[in-house]
Design a protein around this motif. Sequence first.
Motif, PDB file in Angstrom:
ATOM      1  N   HIS A  47       0.893  -0.987  -0.167  1.00 36.51           N
ATOM      2  CA  HIS A  47      -0.073  -0.108   0.119  1.00 36.51           C
ATOM      3  C   HIS A  47       1.043   1.032  -0.066  1.00 36.51           C
ATOM      4  O   HIS A  47       0.517   2.149  -0.447  1.00 36.51           O
ATOM      5  CB  HIS A  47      -1.043   0.003   1.250  1.00 36.51           C
ATOM      6  CG  HIS A  47      -1.652  -0.842   1.037  1.00 36.51           C
ATOM      7  ND1 HIS A  47      -3.350  -1.004   1.650  1.00 36.51           N
ATOM      8  CD2 HIS A  47      -2.443  -2.097   0.546  1.00 36.51           C
ATOM      9  CE1 HIS A  47      -4.228  -2.193   1.732  1.00 36.51           C
ATOM     10  NE2 HIS A  47      -3.465  -2.725   0.537  1.00 36.51           N
ATOM     11  N   ILE A  48       2.158   1.126   0.783  1.00 39.79           N
ATOM     12  CA  ILE A  48       2.989   1.975   0.290  1.00 39.79           C
ATOM     13  C   ILE A  48       3.233   2.481  -1.178  1.00 39.79           C
ATOM     14  O   ILE A  48       3.533   4.076  -1.517  1.00 39.79           O
ATOM     15  CB  ILE A  48       4.056   2.407   1.743  1.00 39.79           C
ATOM     16  CG1 ILE A  48       3.305   2.319   2.788  1.00 39.79           C
ATOM     17  CG2 ILE A  48       5.462   2.834   1.761  1.00 39.79           C
ATOM     18  CD1 ILE A  48       4.726   1.947   3.914  1.00 39.79           C
ATOM     19  N   GLY A  51       1.257   4.021  -3.587  1.00 45.55           N
ATOM     20  CA  GLY A  51       0.936   5.234  -2.816  1.00 45.55           C
ATOM     21  C   GLY A  51      -0.609   5.360  -2.045  1.00 45.55           C
ATOM     22  O   GLY A  51      -1.381   6.757  -1.965  1.00 45.55           O
ATOM     23  N   GLU A  54       0.745   7.064   2.899  1.00 45.37           N
ATOM     24  CA  GLU A  54       2.039   7.542   3.404  1.00 45.37           C
ATOM     25  C   GLU A  54       2.929   6.889   4.266  1.00 45.37           C
ATOM     26  O   GLU A  54       2.426   7.123   5.966  1.00 45.37           O
ATOM     27  CB  GLU A  54       1.481   8.865   3.659  1.00 45.37           C
ATOM     28  CG  GLU A  54       1.998  10.296   3.452  1.00 45.37           C
ATOM     29  CD  GLU A  54       2.705   9.981   2.343  1.00 45.37           C
ATOM     30  OE1 GLU A  54       3.521  10.449   1.310  1.00 45.37           O
ATOM     31  OE2 GLU A  54       2.342  10.069   0.974  1.00 45.37           O
ATOM     32  N   ILE A  60      10.368   7.091  -1.541  1.00 45.81           N
ATOM     33  CA  ILE A  60       9.747   6.040  -3.193  1.00 45.81           C
ATOM     34  C   ILE A  60      10.203   6.745  -3.752  1.00 45.81           C
ATOM     35  O   ILE A  60      10.201   7.774  -4.835  1.00 45.81           O
ATOM     36  CB  ILE A  60       8.398   5.670  -3.083  1.00 45.81           C
ATOM     37  CG1 ILE A  60       7.865   5.522  -1.181  1.00 45.81           C
ATOM     38  CG2 ILE A  60       7.747   4.982  -3.913  1.00 45.81           C
ATOM     39  CD1 ILE A  60       6.537   5.714  -0.918  1.00 45.81           C
ATOM     40  N   ARG A  62       9.293   6.012  -8.208  1.00 45.36           N
ATOM     41  CA  ARG A  62       8.296   5.337  -9.316  1.00 45.36           C
ATOM     42  C   ARG A  62       8.784   5.778 -10.648  1.00 45.36           C
ATOM     43  O   ARG A  62       8.552   6.835 -11.308  1.00 45.36           O
ATOM     44  CB  ARG A  62       6.661   5.152  -9.390  1.00 45.36           C
ATOM     45  CG  ARG A  62       6.427   4.911  -7.300  1.00 45.36           C
ATOM     46  CD  ARG A  62       5.014   5.249  -7.281  1.00 45.36           C
ATOM     47  NE  ARG A  62       4.210   4.829  -6.113  1.00 45.36           N
ATOM     48  CZ  ARG A  62       3.898   6.394  -5.361  1.00 45.36           C
ATOM     49  NH1 ARG A  62       4.160   7.225  -5.579  1.00 45.36           N
ATOM     50  NH2 ARG A  62       3.599   5.863  -3.953  1.00 45.36           N
TER      51      ARG A  62
ATOM     52  N   GLN B 167      -8.788   4.662  -5.274  1.00 43.96           N
ATOM     53  CA  GLN B 167      -7.811   5.511  -5.807  1.00 43.96           C
ATOM     54  C   GLN B 167      -6.046   4.620  -6.401  1.00 43.96           C
ATOM     55  O   GLN B 167      -5.854   5.585  -6.871  1.00 43.96           O
ATOM     56  CB  GLN B 167      -7.248   5.106  -4.209  1.00 43.96           C
ATOM     57  CG  GLN B 167      -5.784   6.772  -3.825  1.00 43.96           C
ATOM     58  CD  GLN B 167      -6.176   6.874  -2.635  1.00 43.96           C
ATOM     59  OE1 GLN B 167      -6.741   6.623  -1.142  1.00 43.96           O
ATOM     60  NE2 GLN B 167      -4.740   8.076  -2.429  1.00 43.96           N
TER      61      GLN B 167
END
Lengths: 249, 272
Positions: A47-48, A51, A54, A60, A62, B167
């Motif tokens: 999940h981090i 994105g 946080e 990070i 990408r 999201q």
Amino acid sequence: MSLLELNRIGHAFFGRTVLEGITLGVARQEIVALVGPSGSGKSTLAHIAAGLVEPREGRIARHYLRHAMVFQEPRLMPWATAAGNIGFPLRLSRAPRRMRRRVIADAALRAGLLPEDLGKYPSELSGGMRQRAAIARALVTDPDFIYFDEPFTALDVALKRRMQDLVIEAAASARFAALFITHDLLEAIRISHRILVLDAGGRGIAGERLPPGSPGTRDEAAIFALRQHYLTADPLFAHIHDIDERLRP
Amino acid sequence: MSLLSACLDRLARLGRFLWSAWAGLAGLALIGALWQAGHEAYGDFILTAPLDTLAAAARLMHEGRAQELLALTTARALAGFGLCALIGTLFGVAAGYSPATLRLSRPILTLLLGVPPIAWIVLAMIWFGPSDLTVAVTILISATPVVFVGAVEGVVTRDRGLDDMAQVFGAGPLRRFLFVSARQISAQLFPALILALGSAFKVAIMAELLANAGGIGGALARARAMLDIAEALAWVSLAVAALIAVEYILIRPVRAELERWREAAAPWGVKR
Ligand SMILES: Nc1ncnc2c1ncn2[C@@H]1O[C@H](COP(=O)(O)OP(=O)(O)O)[C@@H](O)[C@H]1O
Ligand SMILES: [Mg+2]
């Protein structure tokens, strides 16, 4: 150059440290399996990286154009048909309506869904078909990076095998890179180029292993033998099954 | 393209809905039978026969003035309902997303719900006199909490996993709300809205009767003064008919359209 680079990522929930000093990279068209016991923070890390969360510390980078994610649960919208769910990312990216239909059918086919399933609501689909729809939704925008968060844990063994083959084929033809999270070692060996082992307490990456060959070319006997070897003779995998997340502080 | 099949699907659902009216009719017939039994036991003066009541209602409608009164009460109830739906939804959604607001609003809600509607009518009468405003304010205060709670429930019980999903695929907060959360909130909101609509009608009539503000309530007050049980019952029937008409014309179609998937989820034989 790596598509995804995590540098000394750390995170805590309500003051309780879950991840600390995680550094890893995923190269172009590479499938990296991340294994670790339940509760070690694998989902949080995904999940981090994607994105959604946080991180408390770390950087990070990408370098991919577009990502997608397949969650542990299908996470389909119950009020939309399979086609509506698969096409959701297209709707978000404002793709023109007339091309959506064809792209949806194409992604569904690649995920093993038949055209007649597309008009059904998630409640009318079986568990396996729901996860196929979730995979089709991840493939539909042609992402160059896909996060998989233990997507097949809830499926039975035979179905799991078929889904793994599906991902291997899709990765070979669509050329996406992936971070594939699992706690099934067999799955990790079968699907990935490289296996990373997360420390049981989330304190860094404990180590990495490179299974010989490439995904889709390894034969079953070798995969089983390798798993046996990892579990019995490799200290890196010693704690993979024996940690209960409730025992953690 | 699929326009034809969409139309056919709607026609089929309309047919099923009409067919299900038989069950409603059976329920009405049961009430009618009990009513008739009561009439035969206690006589005309206490409980007019159902058919006589219907005849009285038809007479009222034909005389012309009844339509005016019905329209007046319906308009007042709808105005109050619209206001309470708007305000309740707005504040409910806001409170659902902001835990601090929610905590602050809970005691206010308890207080509002604790005050009997009749007290509000008395206060509104003193403040605004016998006017439309009195009726609207009474409806607003007594029906808004239900809508508010429905909206809050919708927000807090939504599947957050779907928010994360949206999201990941690039939806910002606004589109997450519009595409993913609003649908889930509406599922909780509609039962609350139906409840609020019913209570809007009831409170409107009560406020009219007590504030002597005309409408069906005023007519009921007159029937009571003349001890005309047939006319009183006729007015009650007309009010109930108006409520049911509004509910089935206004709210049910929207709800049916939004909740098509629930029908698909129901096993065969359970479809209503
Ligand atoms: N939203 C959250 N709030 C508080 N604690 C959380 C939350 N999500 C995960 N955790 C905790 O973080 C730890 C790691 O969770 P997770 O990343 O889901 O592990 P895994 O996916 O490896 O099983 C667990 O101990 C879990 O209880
Ligand atoms: Mg997990």
